[in-house]
Scaffold this motif. Structure first.
Motif, short mmCIF file in Angstrom:
data_model
loop_
_atom_site.label_atom_id
_atom_site.label_comp_id
_atom_site.label_asym_id
_atom_site.label_seq_id
_atom_site.Cartn_x
_atom_site.Cartn_y
_atom_site.Cartn_z
N ALA A 222 0.84 -1.20 0.00
CA ALA A 222 0.00 0.00 0.00
C ALA A 222 0.88 1.24 0.00
CB ALA A 222 -0.93 0.02 1.21
N THR B 292 -7.36 -5.65 -0.21
CA THR B 292 -6.85 -4.61 -1.11
C THR B 292 -7.94 -3.63 -1.48
OG1 THR B 292 -5.16 -6.10 -2.01
CG2 THR B 292 -5.79 -4.21 -3.35
N SER C 224 -8.57 0.48 -0.39
CA SER C 224 -8.72 1.47 -1.46
C SER C 224 -10.07 2.19 -1.39
CB SER C 224 -8.55 0.81 -2.83
OG SER C 224 -9.65 -0.03 -3.14
N ASP D 186 -7.25 6.98 -0.05
CA ASP D 186 -6.85 7.27 -1.43
C ASP D 186 -5.53 6.58 -1.79
OD1 ASP D 186 -5.17 8.74 0.18
OD2 ASP D 186 -5.31 10.58 -0.99
N TYR E 22 -2.75 3.89 -3.15
CA TYR E 22 -2.59 2.96 -4.25
C TYR E 22 -2.19 1.63 -3.61
CZ TYR E 22 -2.65 6.48 -7.95
OH TYR E 22 -3.03 7.46 -8.83
N ARG F 265 -7.43 1.30 -6.53
CA ARG F 265 -7.56 2.67 -6.02
C ARG F 265 -9.02 3.06 -6.10
NH1 ARG F 265 -6.74 8.49 -8.19
NH2 ARG F 265 -6.50 9.62 -6.25
N ARG F 266 -9.49 3.72 -5.02
CA ARG F 266 -10.87 4.20 -4.96
C ARG F 266 -11.88 3.08 -5.19
NH1 ARG F 266 -10.63 9.10 -2.38
NH2 ARG F 266 -9.26 10.56 -3.46
#
Length: 294
Positions: free
Chosen positions: A135, A210, A214, A218, A220, A235-236
């Motif tokens: 992360a 994961t 995310s 924010d 990655y 992400r997101r």
């Protein structure tokens, strides 16, 4: 009604007043976002409750309660500084890490060198069939997860170190590695699992963790599958699968976000990965979508 309208007309609000109101509103919003879900937010809620009790005591002339709370508030400011010291320090640090300053100083976690090391590690872990989660912290701090379950480290990001941390017999292999500012700051960190069911039932706990991180931050998040050896980036709340090491390196270095979610897939239906497209980047869609705060 006419008196109220006349009172409103007497309020001389100009552009400067509107600017000040906007600035104050944005500051309050940012503070709430920074403290949301933390111990400081819960204590802030308790403080608001005490102020409400104090106002109620004054309204009903409950002199004893009003006197006790008045004395408490007199020395409460000093107590708040002591209690909220970690949160205040973190908030000031985040204010200093604005988007403009980040772009000007070119933070190391988004630099080519760090991206190269992470991509090399992901490639080696994939070849060995070793599962991993890396992360990369961005604007929102991951300190909360480190404090709960992680083991603190302080080392420069290198492919060899990342690979050794995820070696199956390593004491810290079970969990995620956190990268901040070009350094590995923690390992063995347990992440929150996504609460959304996934259309691809082959994705296990590692991928759920994961996606969970995310969705809440924010960051990655790079994940290497132990079963399929696929390298993915989240992400997101969006997971891009089957990335080549070069693709992963470019996305981390450029700070490029995955695209928006595509059509929601029905349970048991064909996954996006089964579509015959030349691009190996695959978006995993969730069966349900609900508003999220990140």
């Amino acid at each position: 009604m006419g008196a109220l309208w006349n009172y409103i007309r007497l309020l001389q609000i100009d552009l400067l007043d509107l600017f000040e109101i906007t600035v104050v509103a944005v500051l309050i919003y940012r503070v709430l976002i920074l403290w949301s879900g933390t111990r400081a937010f819960q204590m802030l809620f308790g403080l608001v409750l005490l102020v409400a009790v104090y106002a109620t005591a004054g309204w009903f002339r409950l002199s004893l309660i009003e006197s006790i709370l008045s004395q408490a508030f007199t020395y409460g400011a000093f107590a708040l500084i002591v209690v909220f010291h970690p949160e205040l320090r973190s908030a000031l640090a985040r204010i200093g890490r604005t988007r403009v300053l980040s772009a000007l100083t070119r933070l190391e976690e988004r630099s080519q060198a760090v991206a190269d090391e992470i991509a090399k590690a992901a490639a080696e872990l994939s070849r060995a069939g070793t599962g991993a989660i890396i992360a990369i912290e961005r604007e929102l701090s991951l300190e909360e997860y480190i404090e709960k379950t992680g083991t603190r480290l302080r080392a420069d990001v290198s492919a060899s170190l990342l690979v050794s941390l995820f070696t199956p017999r390593s004491p810290l292999h079970d969990g995620a590695v956190i990268v901040r500012g070009g350094e590995i700051v923690a390992a063995g960190v347990h992440l929150p699992l996504t609460q959304y069911p996934l259309s691809d039932k082959t994705l296990g706990t590692r991928h759920r963790a994961t996606l969970g991180l995310s969705e809440e931050t924010d960051a990655y998040v790079v994940v290497v599958s132990e079963e399929t050896r696929a390298i993915s980036l989240a992400r997101r709340g969006v997971l891009r699968r089957n990335l080549a090491p070069a693709q992963l390196r470019d996305r981390l270095a450029a700070g490029a976000a995955p695209p928006e979610l595509g059509p929601i897939l029905p349970e048991g239906g064909p996954d996006v990965a089964d579509r015959p497209e030349p691009d190996l980047d695959v978006v995993v869609a969730r069966e349900e979508e609900a508003p999220r705060t990140v």
